[in-house]
Write an enzyme that holds these catalytic residues in place. Structure first.
Site, mmCIF file in Angstrom:
data_model
loop_
_atom_site.group_PDB
_atom_site.id
_atom_site.type_symbol
_atom_site.label_atom_id
_atom_site.label_comp_id
_atom_site.label_asym_id
_atom_site.label_seq_id
_atom_site.Cartn_x
_atom_site.Cartn_y
_atom_site.Cartn_z
ATOM 1 N N CYS A 163 -6.107 8.459 9.266
ATOM 2 C CA CYS A 163 -6.479 7.830 10.533
ATOM 3 C C CYS A 163 -6.678 8.883 11.614
ATOM 4 O O CYS A 163 -6.004 9.907 11.649
ATOM 5 C CB CYS A 163 -5.409 6.833 10.972
ATOM 6 N N ASP A 219 3.713 0.103 12.391
ATOM 7 C CA ASP A 219 2.503 -0.441 11.776
ATOM 8 C C ASP A 219 2.243 -1.893 12.166
ATOM 9 O O ASP A 219 1.211 -2.462 11.796
ATOM 10 C CB ASP A 219 2.588 -0.335 10.251
ATOM 11 N N ARG A 256 -8.788 -0.127 3.738
ATOM 12 C CA ARG A 256 -7.826 0.885 3.293
ATOM 13 C C ARG A 256 -6.454 0.263 3.032
ATOM 14 O O ARG A 256 -5.706 0.747 2.181
ATOM 15 C CB ARG A 256 -7.671 1.985 4.352
ATOM 16 N N ARG A 268 0.544 13.974 13.179
ATOM 17 C CA ARG A 268 1.544 13.645 12.172
ATOM 18 C C ARG A 268 1.721 14.869 11.280
ATOM 19 O O ARG A 268 1.180 14.955 10.188
ATOM 20 C CB ARG A 268 1.103 12.407 11.374
ATOM 21 N N LYS A 316 0.822 -1.205 0.000
ATOM 22 C CA LYS A 316 0.000 0.000 0.000
ATOM 23 C C LYS A 316 0.860 1.260 0.000
ATOM 24 O O LYS A 316 0.685 2.160 -0.836
ATOM 25 C CB LYS A 316 -0.908 0.012 1.232
ATOM 26 N N ASN A 317 1.798 1.342 0.917
ATOM 27 C CA ASN A 317 2.576 2.566 1.070
ATOM 28 C C ASN A 317 3.510 2.815 -0.103
ATOM 29 O O ASN A 317 3.852 3.959 -0.397
ATOM 30 C CB ASN A 317 3.360 2.535 2.384
#
Length: 421
Positions: free
Chosen positions: A116, A305, A397, A121, A22-23
């Site tokens: 989120c 994570d 997600r 952040r 995903k990232n």
């Protein structure tokens, strides 16, 4: 909103391939803006975050074609440099369009990002880095408004290692005038995948896979094709699914180099790990789960994570353990829900103290964010009775149809559609 219904107690065992990261995808997709033409990303996962980024890129004028995990991005007709709130609010990674738009078109207007609902952040590292490269940046009415006739190379020293800021400055630097040096750059595999993509496009980057990147700006880039790396967080989650249920699993077409810290901790918990070329085989301990403390750290350390998933795993360990999150100090919203399942966990600031219990009992629990949701699914797989995990849109997600993968490995899990969950 959908929910998962899990009847716990089944072992997670079998062979499985890990989806694309995903990232990595969320960085590669906006990087396509740096060149005119069609870039192709192979192995792109079918995730809500990917579709959200597609919608944002479509708004900017990118034509997309997404079939069988192959994503084609045609950037020949960019019509806007404005990333509005309605597209950006759902996902923090949307800010990745800032660097490419600014360096290629000289202007960008990007809404402050969402995502989120935990943790401060800030994007100050992105903004300060671009300012050092000569950008004029204002914050007005919830937007980042950036302008520059031509970005100039600069020496940028990050106070903290930031994946997002490293990616954004890296993308901005490839078309800047002169040389940019990024010190304390993030070394995550997803950043290396991005740097590989940019290099194939014609960027001049040295220091890939290190904490110091040097980028010599070029005048133009070309569209190219690239393979998206596999998702190391999905891999870690699946490995823990097998470990927490006393199962045995083999991850195929996946390199251990992406998750060495996770594998080391799984071994310390009593699992047997066999690494064979592009495969990882895990056999859970036949005895009790050994308690093992974890402290999250920037890559190549134990990833934040995976913190929530590890907390769920340690809730069934034979003894006490601690989980310390040094990256995001308030990322423990999963703990109250794990306690509902019978876990014995207390949190003091950024440290969770977990006293292992003999068993967890199924209950109805609520997802609060992406990785917290994964921890509740893992706990539900190991719990006695039925667990309902509500609001699983968070999982969608970042995990591609995780319930189908788990079911293929022996889990009794189903998705139930509904509006009131």
């Amino acid at each position: 909103m959908d929910k998962f219904v899990i009847h716990g107690g089944n072992k997670i065992s079998g062979f499985i391939e890990v989806s694309g990261a995903k990232n990595a995808s969320l960085a590669l997709m906006p990087a396509s803006l740096l060149a005119s033409g069609t870039s192709i990303l192979y192995g792109t996962p079918e995730l809500n975050d990917v579709f959200t980024m597609m919608k944002l890129l479509n708004h900017l004028g990118v034509e997309t074609d997404f079939q069988n995990h192959i994503l084609k991005l045609n950037t020949e007709n960019i019509i806007s440099q404005d990333a509005p709130y309605e597209h950006v609010k759902k996902m923090r990674a949307s800010v990745y369009v800032l660097g490419p738009l600014l360096t290629r078109f000289g202007t960008a207007k990007v809404s402050l990002p969402g995502g989120c609902a935990w943790g401060p952040r800030p994007i100050n590292l992105h903004i300060e880095g671009l300012k050092k490269m000569g950008a004029e940046i204002d914050l007005a009415e919830g937007y980042i408004i950036a302008k520059s006739k031509k970005l100039n190379g600069a020496k940028i020293n990050f106070d903290i290692s930031s994946v997002g800021a490293t990616g954004n400055i890296l993308m901005a630097a490839v078309l800047a005038k002169g040389t940019t040096i990024i010190n304390n750059a993030a070394m995550e595999p997803e950043i290396s995948n991005l740097a590989e993509f940019l290099s194939k496009m014609g960027a001049k980057i040295s220091g890939i896979n290190t904490s110091s990147l040097e980028i010599e700006g070029v005048d133009e880039l070309k569209p190219v094709e690239i393979n998206t790396i596999p998702d190391r967080i999905e891999a870690g989650t699946l490995l823990i699914a097998a470990a927490i249920t006393k199962g045995e699993i083999t991850l195929e077409n996946f390199s251990s180099k992406y998750c060495e810290a996770i594998l080391a901790k799984l071994e310390s918990s009593g699992c047997q790990i066999i690494v064979d070329d592009q495969k990882i085989h895990l056999k859970s301990s036949a005895d009790e789960i050994h308690p093992s403390d974890v402290t999250t750290a920037i890559y190549p350390g134990f990833p934040t994570d995976m913190q929530a998933q590890w907390t769920a795993y340690m809730s069934l360990a034979d003894g006490a353990s601690t989980v310390t999150d040094t990256i995001y100090l308030d990322r423990f919203k999963h703990v109250p829900e794990l306690v509902r399942l019978g876990a014995n966990i207390t949190v003091n600031e950024n440290i969770a103290v977990i006293k292992g219990t003999k068993k967890l009992l199924g209950a109805k629990v609520m997802s609060t964010d992406l990785r917290a949701s994964a921890s509740l699914v893992l706990a539900g797989l190991a719990a006695e009775g039925t667990t309902e995990v509500l609001r699983v849109y968070h999982l969608d997600r970042g995990y591609q149809r995780i319930e189908e993968k788990l079911r293929s490995l022996g889990a009794d899990i189903e998705r139930v559609e509904g509006k009131e969950y």
